[in-house]
Design a protein around this motif. Sequence first.
Motif, PDB file in Angstrom:
ATOM      1  N   TYR A   1       2.341   4.292   3.256  1.00 17.52           N
ATOM      2  CA  TYR A   1       3.194   4.102   4.422  1.00 17.52           C
ATOM      3  C   TYR A   1       3.722   5.451   4.912  1.00 17.52           C
ATOM      4  O   TYR A   1       4.263   6.238   4.139  1.00 17.52           O
ATOM      5  CB  TYR A   1       4.358   3.181   4.083  1.00 17.52           C
TER       6      TYR A   1
ATOM      7  N   ALA B   1      -6.464   4.001  -2.290  1.00 19.38           N
ATOM      8  CA  ALA B   1      -5.534   3.031  -1.716  1.00 19.38           C
ATOM      9  C   ALA B   1      -5.615   3.045  -0.195  1.00 19.38           C
ATOM     10  O   ALA B   1      -5.548   1.991   0.460  1.00 19.38           O
ATOM     11  CB  ALA B   1      -4.109   3.324  -2.172  1.00 19.38           C
ATOM     12  N   TYR B   2      -5.769   4.219   0.387  1.00 18.06           N
ATOM     13  CA  TYR B   2      -5.863   4.320   1.842  1.00 18.06           C
ATOM     14  C   TYR B   2      -7.133   3.642   2.353  1.00 18.06           C
ATOM     15  O   TYR B   2      -7.111   2.950   3.382  1.00 18.06           O
ATOM     16  CB  TYR B   2      -5.817   5.780   2.270  1.00 18.06           C
TER      17      TYR B   2
ATOM     18  N   GLY C   1      -2.837 -10.078  -0.821  1.00 18.14           N
ATOM     19  CA  GLY C   1      -2.443  -9.889   0.571  1.00 18.14           C
ATOM     20  C   GLY C   1      -1.516 -10.951   1.130  1.00 18.14           C
ATOM     21  O   GLY C   1      -1.356 -11.049   2.350  1.00 18.14           O
TER      22      GLY C   1
ATOM     23  N   PHE D   1       0.848  -1.188   0.000  1.00 21.08           N
ATOM     24  CA  PHE D   1       0.000   0.000   0.000  1.00 21.08           C
ATOM     25  C   PHE D   1       0.891   1.248   0.000  1.00 21.08           C
ATOM     26  O   PHE D   1       1.775   1.378   0.847  1.00 21.08           O
ATOM     27  CB  PHE D   1      -0.902   0.021   1.241  1.00 21.08           C
TER      28      PHE D   1
ATOM     29  N   ASP E   1      -1.484  -5.323  -0.211  1.00 22.34           N
ATOM     30  CA  ASP E   1      -2.543  -5.097  -1.187  1.00 22.34           C
ATOM     31  C   ASP E   1      -2.703  -6.339  -2.068  1.00 22.34           C
ATOM     32  O   ASP E   1      -1.976  -7.317  -1.942  1.00 22.34           O
ATOM     33  CB  ASP E   1      -2.200  -3.857  -2.023  1.00 22.34           C
TER      34      ASP E   1
ATOM     35  N   ARG F   1      -8.682   1.163   0.914  1.00 24.26           N
ATOM     36  CA  ARG F   1      -8.443  -0.283   0.813  1.00 24.26           C
ATOM     37  C   ARG F   1      -7.580  -0.761   1.971  1.00 24.26           C
ATOM     38  O   ARG F   1      -7.796  -1.837   2.534  1.00 24.26           O
ATOM     39  CB  ARG F   1      -7.744  -0.637  -0.509  1.00 24.26           C
ATOM     40  N   TYR F   2      -6.598   0.059   2.316  1.00 24.92           N
ATOM     41  CA  TYR F   2      -5.711  -0.303   3.421  1.00 24.92           C
ATOM     42  C   TYR F   2      -6.503  -0.422   4.721  1.00 24.92           C
ATOM     43  O   TYR F   2      -6.307  -1.389   5.478  1.00 24.92           O
ATOM     44  CB  TYR F   2      -4.599   0.734   3.577  1.00 24.92           C
TER      45      TYR F   2
ATOM     46  N   GLU G   1       1.264  -5.769   9.221  1.00 31.61           N
ATOM     47  CA  GLU G   1       0.148  -5.082   8.578  1.00 31.61           C
ATOM     48  C   GLU G   1      -0.130  -5.703   7.219  1.00 31.61           C
ATOM     49  O   GLU G   1       0.670  -6.487   6.711  1.00 31.61           O
ATOM     50  CB  GLU G   1       0.423  -3.581   8.455  1.00 31.61           C
TER      51      GLU G   1
ATOM     52  N   ASP H   1      -6.695  -3.751   6.772  1.00 23.48           N
ATOM     53  CA  ASP H   1      -6.110  -3.741   8.109  1.00 23.48           C
ATOM     54  C   ASP H   1      -7.098  -4.298   9.138  1.00 23.48           C
ATOM     55  O   ASP H   1      -6.723  -5.092  10.009  1.00 23.48           O
ATOM     56  CB  ASP H   1      -5.686  -2.324   8.475  1.00 23.48           C
TER      57      ASP H   1
ATOM     58  N   GLY I   1      -0.136 -10.773   5.200  1.00 21.07           N
ATOM     59  CA  GLY I   1       0.487  -9.471   4.956  1.00 21.07           C
ATOM     60  C   GLY I   1       1.980  -9.526   5.206  1.00 21.07           C
ATOM     61  O   GLY I   1       2.643 -10.527   4.931  1.00 21.07           O
TER      62      GLY I   1
END
Length: 418
Positions: free
Chosen positions: A223, A237-238, A283, A220, A280, A240-241, A277, A245, A307
């Motif tokens: 970071y 993307a955030y 995973g 992702f 993407d 999805r993160y 963590e 998570d 992850g």
Amino acid sequence: MTTFAAPATGTADLVARRAPGLSLEAPFYTGQEFFDLDIEAVFARSWLFVAAEAELPEPGDYVTVTLGPYSVILLRDDEEEVRAFHNVCRHRGARILDEQRGSVGNIVCGYHRWTYGVDGRLLHAESLPPDFDRSCFGLRAVHTRTVAGLVFICLAAQPPADFDEVAARIEPYIAPHGLRRAKVATQIDLVENGNWKLTMENNRECYHCGGHPELQCSLFPVYGYAEQDVPPVLRPAYDRYLQADAESRTTYESLGLPYAAIEELDTRATGFRIQREPLDGAGESFTEDGTAACGKLLSDFTTPRLGRLSLHMQPNAWFHFLSDHAITFSVIPLAPDRTLVRTTWLVHADAVEGVDYDLDALTRVWTATNDQDALLVARAQQGISSPAYLPGPYNPTEYQVEAFVNWYVTRLKAHLAR
């Protein structure tokens, strides 16, 4: 015509006047004096990651490591413990082992054939007086610690005392990945044309990650971002993160895997950061679609979708531990503008190349990423070497770069104050 030359300033003055939040002044990256100081104050006094235990699978197996003027032998003894010794004969100081790696029954100096056991004891030396005490002339030992399959050394007479605490905190994160049962799939050495600190700074941020298309398939690209700092282009993307998570935490808790971030990068002598963590895509691993690169998992995990467990260690290493393989990165300064980056891929000891994994698929993402980073580090070195260079401000997402630099400057100040 405008000139940019600054008046000469002493090393201690440059260290003392370092401005928080700004990159270091040019001599830190370009000068031989700072390179020598870095070896003496940082690399000769800190705990350093130097190898995975899997690089020394059998008694007698050894690896040599060069750090400035120091050469160190790492080897597995007959009791299968990992030891480290200075690569210096106790007779007249000759370098003993020249090869980067190999296997020995005993350690024999090629000059006068002084012979040492794998425990460092002097076993044989020809033509010496009857009262010569061999027990006083064993190889000089180097402090060595192993943590869940990772080997660390410290060259100092009195190493930082906090390592036991750090090891106790990170080992529960790493141990489930079974690195002591792993083997080396491959190891690649890359020499970057830049100062070692630029290599480490580059690793400590993802502000530049748009330059890593292969890596961004699974990592992702958010970071280091606080939620309020995520730009609109990265918001999908955030989101999805955040979803991944939440799902991952449920998995980690069900498997008893620790995952919470511990971040003490510049508040202790052995600075570190560790966190588990999500990745993407699928995973599972660092591949172009996020699926596992090795069909045989590192341990008895019930799912490959774990992850990444990432560990940063000051001053010279970072790691990624996945369900199917692990990757270690160690950084060795070679010159003010040259740095060795050693990347090692570890898989389960029973994994078979061509059956359980394809070596190209296993290494493709990080080989490409390392090559891209080498170009970025070289560009940074070229720019910093210009008389026009002035220290610039760190972005909020680069807070770990600031932490690294603060840790580093703190080490220099402590050394210069001795």
